[in-house]
Design a protein around this motif. Sequence first.
Motif, PDB file in Angstrom:
ATOM      1  N   UNK A 104     -74.124 -17.220-111.427  1.00  0.00           N
ATOM      2  CA  UNK A 104     -75.444 -16.809-110.966  1.00  0.00           C
ATOM      3  C   UNK A 104     -75.345 -15.963-109.695  1.00  0.00           C
ATOM      4  N   UNK A 105     -74.421 -16.333-108.809  1.00  0.00           N
ATOM      5  CA  UNK A 105     -74.234 -15.571-107.571  1.00  0.00           C
ATOM      6  C   UNK A 105     -73.785 -14.146-107.872  1.00  0.00           C
ATOM      7  N   UNK A 106     -72.878 -14.011-108.832  1.00  0.00           N
ATOM      8  CA  UNK A 106     -72.422 -12.673-109.219  1.00  0.00           C
ATOM      9  C   UNK A 106     -73.575 -11.871-109.820  1.00  0.00           C
ATOM     10  N   UNK A 107     -74.412 -12.532-110.602  1.00  0.00           N
ATOM     11  CA  UNK A 107     -75.569 -11.849-111.184  1.00  0.00           C
ATOM     12  C   UNK A 107     -76.546 -11.391-110.099  1.00  0.00           C
ATOM     13  N   UNK A 108     -76.716 -12.201-109.057  1.00  0.00           N
ATOM     14  CA  UNK A 108     -77.597 -11.812-107.947  1.00  0.00           C
ATOM     15  C   UNK A 108     -77.065 -10.557-107.263  1.00  0.00           C
TER      16      UNK A 108
ATOM     17  N   UNK B  52     -71.739 -22.830-101.027  1.00  0.00           N
ATOM     18  CA  UNK B  52     -71.826 -21.379-100.812  1.00  0.00           C
ATOM     19  C   UNK B  52     -70.623 -20.670-101.423  1.00  0.00           C
ATOM     20  N   UNK B  53     -70.742 -19.366-101.562  1.00  0.00           N
ATOM     21  CA  UNK B  53     -69.630 -18.548-102.042  1.00  0.00           C
ATOM     22  C   UNK B  53     -69.818 -17.110-101.568  1.00  0.00           C
ATOM     23  N   UNK B  54     -68.764 -16.333-101.666  1.00  0.00           N
ATOM     24  CA  UNK B  54     -68.799 -14.917-101.317  1.00  0.00           C
ATOM     25  C   UNK B  54     -68.549 -14.106-102.585  1.00  0.00           C
TER      26      UNK B  54
ATOM     27  N   UNK C 154     -67.626   2.247-102.279  1.00  0.00           N
ATOM     28  CA  UNK C 154     -68.098   1.300-101.277  1.00  0.00           C
ATOM     29  C   UNK C 154     -67.763  -0.109-101.747  1.00  0.00           C
ATOM     30  N   UNK C 155     -67.481  -0.986-100.785  1.00  0.00           N
ATOM     31  CA  UNK C 155     -67.309  -2.398-101.074  1.00  0.00           C
ATOM     32  C   UNK C 155     -68.455  -3.161-100.411  1.00  0.00           C
ATOM     33  N   UNK C 156     -69.010  -4.126-101.124  1.00  0.00           N
ATOM     34  CA  UNK C 156     -70.104  -4.945-100.610  1.00  0.00           C
ATOM     35  C   UNK C 156     -69.680  -6.410-100.663  1.00  0.00           C
ATOM     36  N   UNK C 157     -69.991  -7.147 -99.604  1.00  0.00           N
ATOM     37  CA  UNK C 157     -69.745  -8.587 -99.574  1.00  0.00           C
ATOM     38  C   UNK C 157     -71.079  -9.310 -99.425  1.00  0.00           C
ATOM     39  N   UNK C 158     -71.338 -10.245-100.317  1.00  0.00           N
ATOM     40  CA  UNK C 158     -72.564 -11.036-100.293  1.00  0.00           C
ATOM     41  C   UNK C 158     -72.201 -12.498-100.050  1.00  0.00           C
ATOM     42  N   UNK C 159     -72.726 -13.073 -98.967  1.00  0.00           N
ATOM     43  CA  UNK C 159     -72.536 -14.504 -98.710  1.00  0.00           C
ATOM     44  C   UNK C 159     -73.752 -15.229 -99.280  1.00  0.00           C
ATOM     45  N   UNK C 160     -73.520 -16.005-100.340  1.00  0.00           N
ATOM     46  CA  UNK C 160     -74.606 -16.627-101.095  1.00  0.00           C
ATOM     47  C   UNK C 160     -74.601 -18.132-100.834  1.00  0.00           C
ATOM     48  N   UNK C 161     -75.756 -18.670-100.449  1.00  0.00           N
ATOM     49  CA  UNK C 161     -75.884 -20.089-100.148  1.00  0.00           C
ATOM     50  C   UNK C 161     -76.857 -20.766-101.113  1.00  0.00           C
TER      51      UNK C 161
ATOM     52  N   UNK D  27     -79.530 -18.048-102.376  1.00  0.00           N
ATOM     53  CA  UNK D  27     -80.076 -16.970-101.556  1.00  0.00           C
ATOM     54  C   UNK D  27     -78.934 -16.300-100.787  1.00  0.00           C
ATOM     55  N   UNK D  28     -79.068 -14.992-100.563  1.00  0.00           N
ATOM     56  CA  UNK D  28     -78.058 -14.236 -99.825  1.00  0.00           C
ATOM     57  C   UNK D  28     -78.387 -14.285 -98.341  1.00  0.00           C
TER      58      UNK D  28
END
Length: 306
Positions: free
Chosen positions: A8-12, A86-88, A108-115, A122-123
């Motif tokens: 789900x985090x990857x989908x977000x 959480x995960x990144x 570009x590289x993007x990092x999302x910290x998802x909790x 939520x990011x």
Amino acid sequence: MQNYYHKEAIQIARKMIKAFFIEKNVDSVLSYVNPDKFTWIGSGENEILTDIDDIRAYFQTHCNTVNRAYKLISEEYKLGGESGDSCVVIAKIKFQGMNDRQNYQSSLHFSFYVQLLDGELKVSHYHVHIPIKRNQFNHAANFMINRDIDSTNELLQMDLQYQSGLLSRFLNSSIAMKSFCYDLKNGLPYCYVNQPFLSLIGFQSLKNFIAQDKISSLAHIHPDDQQRYLQNLKARIPQPLILTPAQEWQWHASYHIIYRTQTFDKAEQTVFEFGNVLTLNGNPIVNSFVFPLERYNNYNYPPPYF
């Protein structure tokens, strides 16, 4: 964190990228963030925003500008790390330039910290990073001087910014110099520039140059001259490039051309470029000197293309 939440985090992350770069919908992007505590970190110096209204305004300002200049052509998502709640998620996105930028690509590289907050993902942190590949120009620069490359082996692992500063002092040259990979698919990406060249194309420092994501060398050649520039190089690079097993470096050809530069904060200039085509283990690298032609810039004469 359970595997279900990983997916789900990857989908977000994928939905946020799509909302910004395809749908151009900033509200959709922000619908996935933690409204109580969210940080956006950009690729430039001191680009850190924590106020959601400031972030919304910044995204809105840049959304249309970015989408007019680039289109998304590939994407890759993976899990960068996790804890109990959480995960990144790391996204590697490649873009194709549009209009006058159509001859090169960028990444570009993007990092999302998802909790996981109250049962919902939520990011909380969103980081944009411009990847800079390590390069091997230090060998090429020394080769151009005396073809003795043994003394620079220890420089191979240095990054672009440190190499460029070191080589500029070593060469002590007021002549604009650049080196780029003969990689047509990625728009002849730079692997070295010195300070006089940065000044020629309107940048005060290498740090500002990297932050602007103008890593394709074609980005600083006038759009009307880009195809002629490419054809000039193609005509002087023998095919196939053959290296003997005992020969690491090999010189193949020299070239020269007159064209107009393109910058974003300076008027276009007519320049003369002279360079050499080399290969390192079969990979073509072009090293060149660039000289402004003042008589044509000052008097607005039509440049004598050849």
